[in-house]
Scaffold this active site. Structure first.
Site, PDB file in Angstrom:
ATOM      1  N   HIS A  12     -35.323  -7.527 -45.807  1.00 63.06           N
ATOM      2  CA  HIS A  12     -34.936  -8.772 -46.476  1.00 63.06           C
ATOM      3  C   HIS A  12     -33.712  -9.372 -45.785  1.00 63.06           C
ATOM      4  CE1 HIS A  12     -37.476  -7.334 -49.824  1.00 63.06           C
ATOM      5  NE2 HIS A  12     -37.551  -8.604 -50.155  1.00 63.06           N
TER       6      HIS A  12
ATOM      7  N   LYS B 104     -29.317 -10.213 -49.735  1.00 60.84           N
ATOM      8  CA  LYS B 104     -29.903  -9.434 -50.841  1.00 60.84           C
ATOM      9  C   LYS B 104     -28.967  -8.293 -51.209  1.00 60.84           C
ATOM     10  CE  LYS B 104     -34.220  -7.416 -52.484  1.00 60.84           C
ATOM     11  NZ  LYS B 104     -34.141  -8.233 -53.722  1.00 60.84           N
TER      12      LYS B 104
END
Length: 258
Positions: free
Chosen positions: A145, A149
């Site tokens: 990600h 995040k």
């Protein structure tokens, strides 16, 4: 006679997913954007307080933080609604218990991913885990990600881990290996490993590999745009409006067999 649009409030309206949800709701004629809210100190310029938003909505779509989502669930349950669609990830046990308790009073759809393709992957992974004996097939989960995040492994990676564990009749917490470092020793049978990457602007990549002597099976999914999560959240909002209290997930929304 046409049904009136479902009134939607967006929590975390100034965040990345919040902004995406505002655009998606405004573009859908089945929905009406009733309210936007963010933090308690973010009122004005089209934003209202959380209490005002709850009073104006049939469904709240929430991509915020675990603590904020759990508190939202408690408040919604105390006032008898509205229904909730929760896409936050990284909950601890107490926060999950709060949401489960709130779901006794209001309908809640909670998922680590609202992508149709990803939820299909979860089902395929569970089928594979049932077919591949853990004594012969090692399971490894990879996820990547963007740098912003804040939780790891991702909620989606944990969904995939639950699918592997469920297919094997195991409890994920008992067999998960989230970190490997140094001299770890030989891999025990049945272990489910996790590997995490954080960097750049990666929207989301997930794969599950089943590794045996002489062969490797990998099932994967890549997200190219957050709009797919918004589409799934809208499907969940349309589905949950008017449902009886309960804690649901995307398998319920999509009608997948359990």
């Amino acid at each position: 006679m046409a049904q009136p649009p479902i009134r939607i409030a967006i929590a975390g309206a100034l965040g990345r997913m919040g902004r995406q949800m505002v655009e998606a709701v405004q573009a859908d004629p089945r929905l009406a954007l009733a309210a936007r809210f963010h933090r308690p100190d973010s009122v004005g310029d089209g934003l209202v307080s959380r209490d005002e938003a709850l009073a104006m909505a049939d469904v709240v779509i929430d991509f915020t933080t675990p603590a904020a989502s759990a508190d939202l669930a408690r408040v919604s349950a105390n006032r008898g609604g509205p229904a909730l669609v929760i896409g936050s990830t990284g909950f601890d046990a107490a926060e999950l218990a709060d949401i489960a308790d709130a779901a006794k009073t209001v309908p809640i759809v909670r998922s680590g991913s609202f992508s149709l393709g990803l939820n299909m992957l979860v089902g395929l992974v569970e089928q594979a885990a049932r077919a591949f004996a853990p004594e012969d097939w090692d399971a490894e989960i990879f996820e990547a990600h963007h740098r912003h995040k804040i939780d790891a492994p991702s909620g989606t990676a944990l969904m995939l881990g639950q699918a592997v564990a469920g297919g094997r009749g195991a409890e994920l917490d008992a067999v998960a290996r989230r970190v490997r470092d140094g001299v770890t020793g030989a891999r025990p049978p049945g272990e489910i490993g996790f590997a995490v990457v954080r960097g750049g602007s990666i929207v989301g990549e997930h794969s599950v590999s089943f590794c045996a002597e002489g062969e490797l099976v990998t099932l994967s999914h890549a997200a190219g745009d957050r709009i797919m999560f918004a589409r799934g959240a809208i499907a969940a909002a349309l589905w949950v409006s008017g449902r009886p209290p309960g804690e649901y997930d995307m398998r319920d929304v999509l009608g997948f067999d359990r």
